[in-house]
Design a protein around this motif. Structure first.
Motif, short mmCIF file in Angstrom:
data_model
loop_
_atom_site.label_atom_id
_atom_site.label_comp_id
_atom_site.label_asym_id
_atom_site.label_seq_id
_atom_site.Cartn_x
_atom_site.Cartn_y
_atom_site.Cartn_z
N LEU A 97 -12.97 10.22 -5.55
CA LEU A 97 -11.57 10.18 -5.97
C LEU A 97 -10.65 9.97 -4.77
CD1 LEU A 97 -9.67 10.43 -8.37
CD2 LEU A 97 -9.59 12.88 -7.97
N GLN A 98 -10.95 10.64 -3.66
CA GLN A 98 -10.14 10.49 -2.46
C GLN A 98 -10.24 9.07 -1.91
OE1 GLN A 98 -8.06 12.72 -1.31
NE2 GLN A 98 -7.38 11.36 0.34
N LEU A 99 -11.45 8.50 -1.91
CA LEU A 99 -11.62 7.12 -1.43
C LEU A 99 -10.87 6.13 -2.33
CD1 LEU A 99 -15.39 7.09 -0.42
CD2 LEU A 99 -13.41 6.95 1.10
N GLU A 100 -10.85 6.41 -3.62
CA GLU A 100 -10.12 5.52 -4.53
C GLU A 100 -8.62 5.63 -4.29
OE1 GLU A 100 -10.08 4.38 -9.22
OE2 GLU A 100 -10.25 6.47 -8.68
N ARG A 101 -8.12 6.83 -4.04
CA ARG A 101 -6.69 7.01 -3.78
C ARG A 101 -6.26 6.34 -2.48
NH1 ARG A 101 -6.15 13.36 -5.41
NH2 ARG A 101 -6.10 13.04 -7.66
N GLU A 102 -7.15 6.33 -1.49
CA GLU A 102 -6.84 5.69 -0.22
C GLU A 102 -6.97 4.17 -0.29
OE1 GLU A 102 -9.50 7.47 2.54
OE2 GLU A 102 -8.48 9.40 2.52
N GLY A 103 -7.53 3.64 -1.38
CA GLY A 103 -7.67 2.20 -1.53
C GLY A 103 -8.92 1.63 -0.90
N LYS A 104 -9.82 2.49 -0.46
CA LYS A 104 -11.05 2.02 0.18
C LYS A 104 -12.15 1.73 -0.84
CE LYS A 104 -10.14 4.67 4.35
NZ LYS A 104 -10.58 5.78 5.19
N LEU A 105 -11.99 2.20 -2.05
CA LEU A 105 -13.02 2.05 -3.06
C LEU A 105 -12.36 1.81 -4.41
CD1 LEU A 105 -16.07 2.37 -3.76
CD2 LEU A 105 -15.58 4.76 -4.22
N ASP A 106 -12.91 0.85 -5.16
CA ASP A 106 -12.40 0.57 -6.50
C ASP A 106 -13.44 1.02 -7.51
OD1 ASP A 106 -10.95 -0.28 -8.63
OD2 ASP A 106 -11.36 -2.41 -8.33
N LEU A 107 -13.14 2.07 -8.27
CA LEU A 107 -14.10 2.60 -9.24
C LEU A 107 -14.02 1.89 -10.58
CD1 LEU A 107 -13.81 6.43 -8.55
CD2 LEU A 107 -15.58 4.84 -7.79
N THR A 108 -13.10 0.94 -10.74
CA THR A 108 -12.95 0.25 -12.02
C THR A 108 -13.11 -1.26 -11.85
OG1 THR A 108 -10.58 0.18 -11.68
CG2 THR A 108 -11.45 2.02 -12.98
N PRO A 109 -14.24 -1.74 -11.36
CA PRO A 109 -14.37 -3.19 -11.18
C PRO A 109 -14.56 -3.94 -12.50
CG PRO A 109 -16.43 -2.12 -10.65
CD PRO A 109 -15.42 -1.03 -10.92
N LEU A 110 -14.94 -3.27 -13.58
CA LEU A 110 -15.19 -3.97 -14.83
C LEU A 110 -13.94 -4.19 -15.66
CD1 LEU A 110 -18.49 -2.17 -15.87
CD2 LEU A 110 -18.22 -4.39 -14.80
N ARG A 111 -12.83 -3.61 -15.29
CA ARG A 111 -11.60 -3.79 -16.06
C ARG A 111 -10.95 -5.14 -15.81
NH1 ARG A 111 -8.58 2.03 -15.82
NH2 ARG A 111 -10.23 3.19 -16.83
N ARG A 112 -11.18 -5.74 -14.66
CA ARG A 112 -10.53 -7.01 -14.34
C ARG A 112 -11.03 -8.16 -15.20
NH1 ARG A 112 -11.50 -5.86 -8.44
NH2 ARG A 112 -9.97 -4.26 -8.04
N PRO A 113 -12.33 -8.42 -15.28
CA PRO A 113 -12.78 -9.56 -16.09
C PRO A 113 -12.98 -9.20 -17.56
CG PRO A 113 -14.65 -8.64 -14.95
CD PRO A 113 -13.44 -7.86 -14.50
N MET A 114 -12.11 -8.36 -18.08
CA MET A 114 -12.30 -7.86 -19.42
C MET A 114 -12.05 -8.92 -20.49
SD MET A 114 -10.61 -4.36 -20.54
CE MET A 114 -11.08 -3.39 -21.89
#
Length: 82
Positions: A44-61
């Motif tokens: 969660l912290q890495l996602e908040r800092e922008g270093k990790l995207d935990l939702t890669p499947l939402r883009r090519p939906m």
């Protein structure tokens, strides 16, 4: 005499006058270990800092939308021509 509604059940009784089975065992609660809590916090912290995207499947939906519109246009053209 009161008429009861019978609810079908998979237990040996076969039916009950209420919508739940009194003989079914409750599920055990899920226990989360401290290590799992730490890992979730780090992610969660890495996602908040922008270093990790935990939702890669939402883009090519909606990849299917252009193809669906093309199929619809071809179908309409065929209906008009026939």
């Amino acid at each position: 005499m009161t008429q009861f509604t019978r609810y079908v059940c998979t237990c040996p009784m076969g039916w009950h006058p209420y919508p739940y089975c009194p003989y079914r065992q409750q599920l055990e609660p899920q226990h989360i270990t401290p290590g799992q809590w730490r890992a979730a916090g780090i992610l969660l912290q890495l996602e908040r800092e922008g270093k990790l995207d935990l939702t890669p499947l939402r883009r090519p939906m909606f990849w299917w939308v252009p193809r669906a519109l093309l199929v619809l246009a071809v179908f309409i053209a065929l209906v008009i021509l026939i």
